[in-house]
Write a protein that holds these residues in place. Structure first.
Motif, PDB file in Angstrom:
ATOM      1  N   GLY A  14       0.954  -1.133  -0.143  1.00 19.43           N
ATOM      2  CA  GLY A  14       0.057   0.121   0.084  1.00 19.43           C
ATOM      3  C   GLY A  14       0.772   1.029  -0.017  1.00 19.43           C
ATOM      4  N   ALA A  17       2.512   2.695  -5.384  1.00 21.44           N
ATOM      5  CA  ALA A  17       2.027   1.948  -6.370  1.00 21.44           C
ATOM      6  C   ALA A  17       0.833   1.156  -6.055  1.00 21.44           C
ATOM      7  N   SER A  40       1.101  -3.393   5.436  1.00 27.33           N
ATOM      8  CA  SER A  40       1.406  -3.348   6.620  1.00 27.33           C
ATOM      9  C   SER A  40       2.179  -2.151   7.436  1.00 27.33           C
ATOM     10  N   GLY A  44       5.550  -0.293   6.744  1.00 23.71           N
ATOM     11  CA  GLY A  44       5.661   1.070   6.258  1.00 23.71           C
ATOM     12  C   GLY A  44       6.008   1.203   4.715  1.00 23.71           C
ATOM     13  N   VAL A  46       8.144   3.338   1.516  1.00 25.35           N
ATOM     14  CA  VAL A  46       9.591   3.859   1.295  1.00 25.35           C
ATOM     15  C   VAL A  46       9.668   5.473   1.575  1.00 25.35           C
ATOM     16  N   VAL A  48       9.629   8.363   0.021  1.00 30.53           N
ATOM     17  CA  VAL A  48      10.148   9.252  -0.814  1.00 30.53           C
ATOM     18  C   VAL A  48       9.270   8.919  -2.004  1.00 30.53           C
ATOM     19  N   GLY A  49       9.676   9.873  -2.995  1.00 27.16           N
ATOM     20  CA  GLY A  49       8.862  10.051  -4.531  1.00 27.16           C
ATOM     21  C   GLY A  49       8.124  11.177  -4.657  1.00 27.16           C
ATOM     22  N   SER A  51       8.629  13.877  -6.725  1.00 23.44           N
ATOM     23  CA  SER A  51       8.654  14.914  -7.903  1.00 23.44           C
ATOM     24  C   SER A  51       8.067  14.169  -8.893  1.00 23.44           C
ATOM     25  N   ILE A 181       2.398 -10.059   4.946  1.00 26.32           N
ATOM     26  CA  ILE A 181       2.258 -11.312   4.284  1.00 26.32           C
ATOM     27  C   ILE A 181       3.324 -12.158   4.610  1.00 26.32           C
ATOM     28  N   LEU A 218       8.078  -9.440  -3.029  1.00 24.86           N
ATOM     29  CA  LEU A 218       7.923 -10.666  -2.461  1.00 24.86           C
ATOM     30  C   LEU A 218       7.141 -11.765  -3.526  1.00 24.86           C
ATOM     31  N   LEU A 329       8.440   0.020  -7.113  1.00 22.04           N
ATOM     32  CA  LEU A 329       9.776  -0.514  -6.921  1.00 22.04           C
ATOM     33  C   LEU A 329      10.030  -2.111  -7.083  1.00 22.04           C
ATOM     34  N   PRO A 336      16.084   8.715  -9.085  1.00 25.00           N
ATOM     35  CA  PRO A 336      14.986   9.833  -9.291  1.00 25.00           C
ATOM     36  C   PRO A 336      15.278  11.034 -10.351  1.00 25.00           C
ATOM     37  N   SER A 341       9.710   7.567 -11.651  1.00 25.66           N
ATOM     38  CA  SER A 341       9.320   6.618 -11.201  1.00 25.66           C
ATOM     39  C   SER A 341       7.815   6.256 -10.915  1.00 25.66           C
ATOM     40  N   ILE A 342       7.031   7.577 -10.550  1.00 22.89           N
ATOM     41  CA  ILE A 342       5.638   7.401 -10.400  1.00 22.89           C
ATOM     42  C   ILE A 342       5.125   7.483 -11.687  1.00 22.89           C
TER      43      ILE A 342
HETATM   44  P1  FAD Z   1       6.785   1.162  -1.066  1.00 27.78           P
HETATM   45  O1  FAD Z   1       6.528   2.452  -0.791  1.00 27.78           O
HETATM   46  O2  FAD Z   1       7.935   0.749  -0.418  1.00 27.78           O
HETATM   47  O3  FAD Z   1       5.405   0.379  -0.500  1.00 27.78           O
HETATM   48  C1  FAD Z   1       5.691  -0.936  -0.446  1.00 27.78           C
HETATM   49  C2  FAD Z   1       4.382  -1.322   0.537  1.00 27.78           C
HETATM   50  O4  FAD Z   1       4.334  -2.862   0.512  1.00 27.78           O
HETATM   51  C3  FAD Z   1       4.112  -0.762   1.588  1.00 27.78           C
HETATM   52  O5  FAD Z   1       2.767  -0.518   1.732  1.00 27.78           O
HETATM   53  C4  FAD Z   1       4.668  -2.127   2.476  1.00 27.78           C
HETATM   54  O6  FAD Z   1       4.052  -2.035   3.818  1.00 27.78           O
HETATM   55  C5  FAD Z   1       3.829  -3.222   1.696  1.00 27.78           C
HETATM   56  N1  FAD Z   1       4.904  -4.519   2.169  1.00 27.78           N
HETATM   57  C6  FAD Z   1       6.097  -5.040   1.982  1.00 27.78           C
HETATM   58  N2  FAD Z   1       6.280  -6.099   2.517  1.00 27.78           N
HETATM   59  C7  FAD Z   1       5.201  -6.542   3.076  1.00 27.78           C
HETATM   60  C8  FAD Z   1       4.503  -7.897   3.690  1.00 27.78           C
HETATM   61  N3  FAD Z   1       5.312  -8.662   3.958  1.00 27.78           N
HETATM   62  N4  FAD Z   1       3.319  -7.707   4.063  1.00 27.78           N
HETATM   63  C9  FAD Z   1       2.437  -6.594   3.769  1.00 27.78           C
HETATM   64  N5  FAD Z   1       2.889  -5.669   3.223  1.00 27.78           N
HETATM   65  C10 FAD Z   1       4.066  -5.519   2.815  1.00 27.78           C
HETATM   66  N6  FAD Z   1       9.720   8.657  -7.959  1.00 27.78           N
HETATM   67  C11 FAD Z   1       9.419   9.650  -8.507  1.00 27.78           C
HETATM   68  O7  FAD Z   1       8.431   9.449  -9.409  1.00 27.78           O
HETATM   69  N7  FAD Z   1       9.819  10.936  -7.999  1.00 27.78           N
HETATM   70  C12 FAD Z   1      11.007  10.878  -7.158  1.00 27.78           C
HETATM   71  O8  FAD Z   1      11.258  12.118  -6.933  1.00 27.78           O
HETATM   72  C13 FAD Z   1      11.274   9.892  -6.625  1.00 27.78           C
HETATM   73  N8  FAD Z   1      12.353   9.909  -5.620  1.00 27.78           N
HETATM   74  C14 FAD Z   1      12.617   8.940  -5.073  1.00 27.78           C
HETATM   75  C15 FAD Z   1      13.985   8.858  -4.230  1.00 27.78           C
HETATM   76  C16 FAD Z   1      14.482   7.805  -3.752  1.00 27.78           C
HETATM   77  C17 FAD Z   1      15.332   7.833  -2.717  1.00 27.78           C
HETATM   78  C18 FAD Z   1      13.773   6.499  -4.086  1.00 27.78           C
HETATM   79  C19 FAD Z   1      14.442   5.340  -3.384  1.00 27.78           C
HETATM   80  C20 FAD Z   1      12.634   6.353  -4.759  1.00 27.78           C
HETATM   81  C21 FAD Z   1      12.330   7.443  -5.418  1.00 27.78           C
HETATM   82  N9  FAD Z   1      11.190   7.386  -6.249  1.00 27.78           N
HETATM   83  C22 FAD Z   1      10.650   8.644  -6.921  1.00 27.78           C
HETATM   84  C23 FAD Z   1      10.578   6.224  -6.443  1.00 27.78           C
HETATM   85  C24 FAD Z   1       8.985   6.152  -5.800  1.00 27.78           C
HETATM   86  O9  FAD Z   1       9.305   6.438  -4.540  1.00 27.78           O
HETATM   87  C25 FAD Z   1       8.509   4.665  -5.665  1.00 27.78           C
HETATM   88  O10 FAD Z   1       8.375   4.635  -7.261  1.00 27.78           O
HETATM   89  C26 FAD Z   1       7.182   4.964  -5.067  1.00 27.78           C
HETATM   90  O11 FAD Z   1       7.066   5.607  -4.022  1.00 27.78           O
HETATM   91  C27 FAD Z   1       6.476   3.763  -5.117  1.00 27.78           C
HETATM   92  O12 FAD Z   1       6.811   2.614  -4.124  1.00 27.78           O
HETATM   93  P2  FAD Z   1       6.239   1.478  -3.879  1.00 27.78           P
HETATM   94  O13 FAD Z   1       4.750   1.735  -3.580  1.00 27.78           O
HETATM   95  O14 FAD Z   1       6.334   0.501  -5.020  1.00 27.78           O
HETATM   96  O15 FAD Z   1       6.897   0.821  -2.580  1.00 27.78           O
END
Ligand code: FAD
Length: 495
Positions: A14, A17, A40, A44, A46, A48-49, A51, A181, A218, A329, A336, A341-342
């Motif tokens: 959550g 993405a 979960s 939590g 990441v 960030v993300g 811009s 999970i 995962l 991710l 970034p 990424s978004i």
């Molecule tokens: P996450 O935010 O990590 O979410 C993962 C989810 O999975 C969480 O809800 C977590 O609780 C859940 N989860 C994981 N394991 C389990 C489990 N076992 N059971 C239940 N739940 C679980 N993108 C941009 O477009 N612009 C930017 O400026 C930018 N800056 C960035 C800077 C950095 C340093 C980084 C690392 C990334 C950046 N990004 C940027 C990328 C952006 O942060 C991600 O694309 C975006 O936040 C999506 O993350 P996500 O949802 O894939 O992962």
């Protein structure tokens, strides 16, 4: 074996993405499918993300998002481009604006006229002087009512964005399950994912699973074993530090990315605070040095200690495998620098909506989805490599490595084309426009040897006149715009 129709979609994760996927699927396909999202709080996101690029607006339109409400919720500001400092050389500065620069014609783009005008001494100004977005950004001005309209994107609070999307998705019918999970259960006969088992013992079955579990990947990585294509030979950074600071002035309508000896740092102004981070290559810089470099460079008071993030650059060999689609991710990561990424999440979700496997998994659908993903990711990858490869910087081992590294043929050909003839192009499904390639290639220090001679076809005086008209038009428009801060206050001031 009969194909299993897709009626139950399970989203694992959550973060941005997960909630982007949930909000879009329920909005567009809500009556046809059930959607469950597992996240979960203990793990939590990441966090960030923050811009984005202008395509975010198209995606939000698809979701029927009210922009003012979204901006208040995400403490968002407007973004007109990115200011690059110290990239071409230490001390140099250029801007990558959104929108188009100058005026192009079918036979040749604006840079050909600009190079000819420079040669004839008709202008001394840089390429970006002919971008409305760049001039408005540097003047700290913004309006949605400008004529011509400004191309813009957002800076947003990542946590606020996910929470906002959740506030749309849950009332529309997405079931959210809190929990960790602990096991991904595969069907013994097909190898497809059958269910996700939570630590509470609950078992959640589905027909299509969307892996949004972040760097953990995962489902697509751990359970289905899809290999990771590593691109660190081209993009050597592998660590980031993120810290938020208090604002010290009105938010500027652009992202700042400042190169340093072993990477770069970002500054993203929101309405209520500033997001900062340092990206670096751990082969060349220790974490302690990185922390002190970041803290020494930021302007406002830090709101917490810098948070370290480790990553690997690259993407999954397939982002759709069996009955699992990976987003965000979990599908891969490219630093970034160009805020992509978004965008990659938004386009992947859009594509999933277009290619949705109602009748069950289908190799042709999967192949089409994966081919487009690979094209998009490789396009972004090449654009990022360009910033490292084409630079006069050789002041550190890191920059010398970038200068000397071999690069993908696709990029080498683009650079050679521009260096020889000032030509640039946007292929059919490419993300970056000609103006983007040109802004960055000129900004990084490439001087084309030749250019199209169409500027010489104009009547005497016409070229100089056209350049004067464009400059005067931009200056007149910028003068009518309110300050960015004023516009935010009137349109979407965050509480
Ligand atoms: P996450 O935010 O990590 O979410 C993962 C989810 O999975 C969480 O809800 C977590 O609780 C859940 N989860 C994981 N394991 C389990 C489990 N076992 N059971 C239940 N739940 C679980 N993108 C941009 O477009 N612009 C930017 O400026 C930018 N800056 C960035 C800077 C950095 C340093 C980084 C690392 C990334 C950046 N990004 C940027 C990328 C952006 O942060 C991600 O694309 C975006 O936040 C999506 O993350 P996500 O949802 O894939 O992962």
């Amino acid at each position: 074996m009969a194909r299993k129709r897709v009626e139950r979609v399970v989203i694992a994760g959550g973060g941005t993405a997960g909630w982007v996927a949930a909000a879009a699927l329920v909005k567009q396909l809500g009556p046809l499918i059930s959607i469950t999202l597992i996240e979960s709080e203990e793990i939590g996101t990441v966090g960030v993300g923050e811009s984005t690029i202008p395509t975010a607006r198209t995606f939000h339109d698809l979701l029927g998002i009210n922009e003012g409400v979204f901006m208040r919720a995400a403490q968002a500001t407007f973004k007109l481009g990115i200011a690059f400092e110290n990239w071409g050389r230490d001390g140099s500065r250029y801007f990558h604006p959104f929108g188009s620069v100058g005026r192009s014609v079918w036979m040749g783009d604006f840079q050909h006229f600009w190079l000819e005008a420079r040669r004839q001494g008709l202008t001394q100004e840089g390429y970006g002087a002919f971008s409305l977005e760049q001039q408005a950004a540097l003047a700290g001005r913004f309006s949605q009512g400008s004529k011509p309209p400004l191309a813009y994107a957002y800076h947003l609070n990542a946590t606020g964005y996910a929470a906002f999307l959740r506030s749309l998705a849950e009332p529309a019918g997405v079931r959210r399950v809190e929990g960790k999970i602990r096991k991904v259960e595969l069907a013994p006969e097909s190898g497809d994912i059958a269910a996700l088992e939570l630590e509470s013992g609950e078992r959640i079955e589905g027909d299509l699973f969307i892996d949004c579990t972040g760097f953990r990947a995962l489902l697509i990585g751990e359970a289905l074993g899809v290999p990771f294509r590593d691109w660190s030979e081209w993009i050597a950074t592998d660590r980031a530090l993120a810290v938020q600071t208090e604002s010290v002035g009105p938010p500027v309508p652009f992202t700042r990315v400042v190169a340093h000896g072993e990477g770069w740092r970002w500054q993203i102004p929101l309405q209520t605070r500033v997001g900062n981070g340092l990206v670096y290559a751990s082969d060349y810089l220790s974490e302690d040095e990185a922390v002190s470099r970041l803290l020494g460079a930021i302007d406002g008071k830090p709101l917490f200690e810098p948070r370290p993030i480790r990553y690997r650059t690259g993407m999954r060999a397939s982002t759709w495998k069996r009955n699992c689609v990976a987003l965000g991710l979990a599908s891969g990561f490219i630093e970034p620098l160009e805020s992509t990424s978004i965008h990659l999440i938004h386009v992947a979700v859009t594509r999933l909506l277009q290619l949705f496997p109602f009748a069950g998994m289908d190799d042709a659908l999967t192949a089409r989805f994966n081919a487009q993903s690979t094209h998009e990711w490789e396009g972004v990858r090449d654009f990022i490599i360009l910033h490292y490869k084409v630079s006069e910087r050789d002041d550190t081992a890191f920059w010398r490595r970038c200068r000397d590294m071999p690069i993908p043929d696709t990029l080498a050909q683009r650079i050679a084309l521009f260096r020889e003839s000032a030509a640039a192009y946007q292929g059919g499904e490419d993300l970056f426009r000609v103006d983007s390639w040109v802004s960055v290639m000129l900004g990084q220090g490439i001087t084309p040897r030749e250019w199209h001679q169409l500027g010489k076809l104009l009547k005497p005086g016409e070229l100089g006149q056209a350049f004067g008209d464009i400059r005067r038009g931009i200056a007149a428009t910028v003068a009518t715009l309110p300050t960015h801060q004023q516009y935010l206050n009137d349109y979407c001031k965050a509480r």
